[in-house]
Design a protein around this motif. Structure first.
Motif, PDB file in Angstrom:
ATOM      1  N   PRO A  39     -11.037  -9.506   0.518  1.00 32.24           N
ATOM      2  CA  PRO A  39     -11.468  -8.783   1.716  1.00 32.24           C
ATOM      3  C   PRO A  39     -10.285  -8.423   2.606  1.00 32.24           C
ATOM      4  O   PRO A  39      -9.331  -9.185   2.743  1.00 32.24           O
ATOM      5  N   LEU A  40     -10.360  -7.231   3.184  1.00 29.49           N
ATOM      6  CA  LEU A  40      -9.413  -6.811   4.214  1.00 29.49           C
ATOM      7  C   LEU A  40     -10.222  -6.464   5.444  1.00 29.49           C
ATOM      8  O   LEU A  40     -11.077  -5.584   5.400  1.00 29.49           O
ATOM      9  N   PHE A  41      -9.963  -7.163   6.550  1.00 31.08           N
ATOM     10  CA  PHE A  41     -10.704  -6.877   7.765  1.00 31.08           C
ATOM     11  C   PHE A  41     -10.161  -5.605   8.411  1.00 31.08           C
ATOM     12  O   PHE A  41      -9.059  -5.155   8.136  1.00 31.08           O
ATOM     13  N   GLU A  42     -10.968  -5.037   9.287  1.00 30.91           N
ATOM     14  CA  GLU A  42     -10.622  -3.763   9.915  1.00 30.91           C
ATOM     15  C   GLU A  42      -9.277  -3.869  10.628  1.00 30.91           C
ATOM     16  O   GLU A  42      -9.089  -4.702  11.510  1.00 30.91           O
ATOM     17  N   PRO A  43      -8.290  -3.002  10.250  1.00 23.73           N
ATOM     18  CA  PRO A  43      -6.966  -3.093  10.874  1.00 23.73           C
ATOM     19  C   PRO A  43      -6.939  -2.457  12.255  1.00 23.73           C
ATOM     20  O   PRO A  43      -7.774  -1.606  12.584  1.00 23.73           O
ATOM     21  N   LEU A  44      -5.963  -2.866  13.039  1.00 25.99           N
ATOM     22  CA  LEU A  44      -5.716  -2.199  14.304  1.00 25.99           C
ATOM     23  C   LEU A  44      -5.021  -0.870  14.048  1.00 25.99           C
ATOM     24  O   LEU A  44      -4.472  -0.650  12.962  1.00 25.99           O
ATOM     25  N   PRO A  45      -5.017   0.049  15.016  1.00 22.52           N
ATOM     26  CA  PRO A  45      -4.345   1.332  14.824  1.00 22.52           C
ATOM     27  C   PRO A  45      -2.879   1.123  14.436  1.00 22.52           C
ATOM     28  O   PRO A  45      -2.171   0.304  15.011  1.00 22.52           O
ATOM     29  N   GLY A  46      -2.434   1.858  13.432  1.00 23.42           N
ATOM     30  CA  GLY A  46      -1.054   1.756  12.972  1.00 23.42           C
ATOM     31  C   GLY A  46      -0.844   0.742  11.868  1.00 23.42           C
ATOM     32  O   GLY A  46       0.211   0.726  11.231  1.00 23.42           O
ATOM     33  N   GLU A  47      -1.831  -0.114  11.615  1.00 22.58           N
ATOM     34  CA  GLU A  47      -1.715  -1.104  10.551  1.00 22.58           C
ATOM     35  C   GLU A  47      -2.311  -0.550   9.259  1.00 22.58           C
ATOM     36  O   GLU A  47      -3.325   0.136   9.279  1.00 22.58           O
ATOM     37  N   SER A  48      -1.663  -0.853   8.127  1.00 25.25           N
ATOM     38  CA  SER A  48      -2.148  -0.410   6.817  1.00 25.25           C
ATOM     39  C   SER A  48      -2.031  -1.550   5.815  1.00 25.25           C
ATOM     40  O   SER A  48      -1.165  -1.522   4.932  1.00 25.25           O
ATOM     41  N   PRO A  49      -2.854  -2.575   5.948  1.00 31.11           N
ATOM     42  CA  PRO A  49      -2.758  -3.707   5.024  1.00 31.11           C
ATOM     43  C   PRO A  49      -3.188  -3.309   3.624  1.00 31.11           C
ATOM     44  O   PRO A  49      -3.975  -2.379   3.430  1.00 31.11           O
ATOM     45  N   LEU A  50      -2.649  -4.019   2.609  1.00 31.26           N
ATOM     46  CA  LEU A  50      -3.007  -3.766   1.222  1.00 31.26           C
ATOM     47  C   LEU A  50      -3.447  -5.061   0.556  1.00 31.26           C
ATOM     48  O   LEU A  50      -3.080  -6.155   0.989  1.00 31.26           O
ATOM     49  N   TRP A  51      -4.214  -4.914  -0.523  1.00 28.58           N
ATOM     50  CA  TRP A  51      -4.592  -6.060  -1.322  1.00 28.58           C
ATOM     51  C   TRP A  51      -3.375  -6.545  -2.119  1.00 28.58           C
ATOM     52  O   TRP A  51      -2.406  -5.806  -2.319  1.00 28.58           O
ATOM     53  N   ASP A  52      -3.430  -7.761  -2.598  1.00 27.08           N
ATOM     54  CA  ASP A  52      -2.321  -8.294  -3.401  1.00 27.08           C
ATOM     55  C   ASP A  52      -2.181  -7.540  -4.714  1.00 27.08           C
ATOM     56  O   ASP A  52      -1.074  -7.288  -5.192  1.00 27.08           O
ATOM     57  N   GLU A  53      -3.309  -7.204  -5.321  1.00 34.34           N
ATOM     58  CA  GLU A  53      -3.325  -6.408  -6.545  1.00 34.34           C
ATOM     59  C   GLU A  53      -4.059  -5.103  -6.258  1.00 34.34           C
ATOM     60  O   GLU A  53      -5.186  -5.116  -5.753  1.00 34.34           O
ATOM     61  N   VAL A  54      -3.424  -3.974  -6.583  1.00 33.49           N
ATOM     62  CA  VAL A  54      -3.940  -2.668  -6.191  1.00 33.49           C
ATOM     63  C   VAL A  54      -4.107  -1.783  -7.424  1.00 33.49           C
ATOM     64  O   VAL A  54      -3.263  -1.795  -8.327  1.00 33.49           O
ATOM     65  N   ILE A  55      -5.195  -1.015  -7.450  1.00 30.98           N
ATOM     66  CA  ILE A  55      -5.378   0.024  -8.453  1.00 30.98           C
ATOM     67  C   ILE A  55      -5.083   1.364  -7.806  1.00 30.98           C
ATOM     68  O   ILE A  55      -5.730   1.739  -6.816  1.00 30.98           O
ATOM     69  N   LEU A  56      -4.085   2.071  -8.318  1.00 29.93           N
ATOM     70  CA  LEU A  56      -3.767   3.417  -7.861  1.00 29.93           C
ATOM     71  C   LEU A  56      -4.372   4.416  -8.832  1.00 29.93           C
ATOM     72  O   LEU A  56      -4.260   4.246 -10.058  1.00 29.93           O
ATOM     73  N   THR A  57      -5.003   5.452  -8.308  1.00 28.82           N
ATOM     74  CA  THR A  57      -5.584   6.499  -9.136  1.00 28.82           C
ATOM     75  C   THR A  57      -4.973   7.831  -8.733  1.00 28.82           C
ATOM     76  O   THR A  57      -5.156   8.289  -7.599  1.00 28.82           O
ATOM     77  N   GLY A  58      -4.214   8.424  -9.649  1.00 28.32           N
ATOM     78  CA  GLY A  58      -3.625   9.733  -9.423  1.00 28.32           C
ATOM     79  C   GLY A  58      -4.474  10.808 -10.078  1.00 28.32           C
ATOM     80  O   GLY A  58      -4.894  10.669 -11.236  1.00 28.32           O
ATOM     81  N   LEU A  59      -4.767  11.859  -9.329  1.00 23.83           N
ATOM     82  CA  LEU A  59      -5.608  12.951  -9.818  1.00 23.83           C
ATOM     83  C   LEU A  59      -4.735  14.139 -10.207  1.00 23.83           C
ATOM     84  O   LEU A  59      -3.913  14.610  -9.407  1.00 23.83           O
ATOM     85  N   PHE A  60      -4.935  14.654 -11.423  1.00 25.86           N
ATOM     86  CA  PHE A  60      -4.147  15.769 -11.952  1.00 25.86           C
ATOM     87  C   PHE A  60      -5.066  16.902 -12.377  1.00 25.86           C
ATOM     88  O   PHE A  60      -6.177  16.663 -12.880  1.00 25.86           O
ATOM     89  N   ASP A  61      -4.598  18.128 -12.193  1.00 32.26           N
ATOM     90  CA  ASP A  61      -5.340  19.311 -12.622  1.00 32.26           C
ATOM     91  C   ASP A  61      -5.155  19.479 -14.126  1.00 32.26           C
ATOM     92  O   ASP A  61      -4.056  19.792 -14.610  1.00 32.26           O
ATOM     93  N   ALA A  62      -6.225  19.280 -14.893  1.00 31.08           N
ATOM     94  CA  ALA A  62      -6.141  19.300 -16.354  1.00 31.08           C
ATOM     95  C   ALA A  62      -5.882  20.690 -16.913  1.00 31.08           C
ATOM     96  O   ALA A  62      -5.555  20.823 -18.095  1.00 31.08           O
ATOM     97  N   THR A  63      -6.017  21.727 -16.078  1.00 27.41           N
ATOM     98  CA  THR A  63      -5.765  23.080 -16.571  1.00 27.41           C
ATOM     99  C   THR A  63      -4.294  23.441 -16.499  1.00 27.41           C
ATOM    100  O   THR A  63      -3.908  24.523 -16.940  1.00 27.41           O
TER     101      THR A  63
END
Length: 308
Positions: A39-63
């Motif tokens: 769980p990540l609780f609601e951050p204050l303005p300017g804060e960007s907390p991350l999980w210890d393990e993260v899944i990144l998803t990059g979107l690409f134009d297949a055409t």
């Protein structure tokens, strides 16, 4: 298939590098998700907390050449080695009307005592009910979260006729708007997020209660109270988090009328004792109104009677 997605799981220390490599390779967007159940609780303005393990998803134009499956598959090997990815996989996504796709996940919700929350593009199922018309995309508080739902249920059980209400941590403004539709004469909505203030004002307009609702940042509300006859008020609803709730206890005590009512939400069960201790010098807790939501065991509501 119009889109290719490249998914990478890595430690948060390597997220910035992974993002940079994906963008450099031609990703049109990148999404970050929790790889576990942290769980990540609601951050204050300017804060960007991350999980210890993260899944990144990059979107690409297949055409395009860089977005073809062959190109993205080769890219996955190159980036995975550099960011020490523990998992890598690809998926294809059909082309859709994305502007409307997210809207399909929202539907009218019936709360207690004939109160409905209705997305602003849909027709209320019961035109004779008390209908809150909301834009779910602007700020926290759509009615789909247990904390919001139970606060709404509590409000429907109160006699709010001609009452003055403070919605502290207003988000979308849903609790303040509900209070007005249920009979309150005035609502003061407060949030630390300027976007929430904007969303609250817009949703108040949608529900034809803008003339009886004023939304502020905290410092602006303090200034307004100093210049206008605002306090004491009859009801405070604060659906935020335990830490700010604890810090706000003495301040809330200065805002309330004798025999006023306060409802606190947004804390996990293990925090209720600490929050109760913070409010005990100012409020007498009513055990009949302290309970844990059955659908969300990580939330507890405390309702108290002001004793000054």
């Amino acid at each position: 298939m119009a889109w290719q997605q490249l998914h990478l799981q890595c430690e948060k220390a390597n997220v910035d590098l992974a993002e940079a490599l994906l963008l450099e390779a031609g990703a049109l967007s990148i999404a970050l998700d929790d790889a576990g159940d942290q769980p990540l609780f609601e951050p204050l303005p300017g804060e960007s907390p991350l999980w210890d393990e993260v899944i990144l998803t990059g979107l690409f134009d297949a055409t395009t050449e860089v977005g073809s499956r062959q190109a993205v598959e080769q890219l996955s090997h190159d980036i995975a080695a550099q960011v020490q990815a523990s998992r890598v996989w690809l998926s294809a996504v059909d082309d859709k009307d994305w502007e409307r796709e997210w809207m399909s996940h929202y539907h009218p919700i019936e709360c207690a005592n004939n109160l409905w929350i209705v997305p602003n593009w849909l027709t209320p199922p019961d035109l004779n009910a008390t209908n809150i018309i909301m834009d779910p995309g602007l700020a926290f508080g759509t009615g789909y979260h247990a904390t919001t739902r139970l606060c709404l249920d509590w409000l429907t059980e109160q006699d709010l006729k001609d009452k003055v209400v403070i919605d502290y941590g207003c988000g979308s403004g849903i609790l303040g708007i509900a209070s007005l539709l249920l009979g309150a004469k005035q609502v003061y909505a407060v949030d630390i997020d300027p976007q929430a203030v904007l969303a609250t004002n817009q949703n108040a307009e949608r529900n034809d209660v803008a003339g009886r609702l004023k939304a502020f940042l905290p410092e602006d509300f303090t200034d307004y109270c100093a210049q206008h006859d605002v306090i004491p008020v009859d009801v405070i609803v604060a659906n935020i988090l335990a830490k700010p709730l604890i810090g706000l206890a003495p301040y809330f005590a200065t805002l309330m009328a004798p025999q006023g009512r306060i409802v606190l939400a947004g804390l996990i069960e293990s925090q209720t004792e600490q929050v109760s201790a913070a409010y005990a010098p100012y409020f007498a807790l009513d055990p009949k109104h302290a309970f844990t939501a059955q659908e969300d065991q990580h939330w507890q509501r405390l309702s108290g009677k002001f004793t000054y």
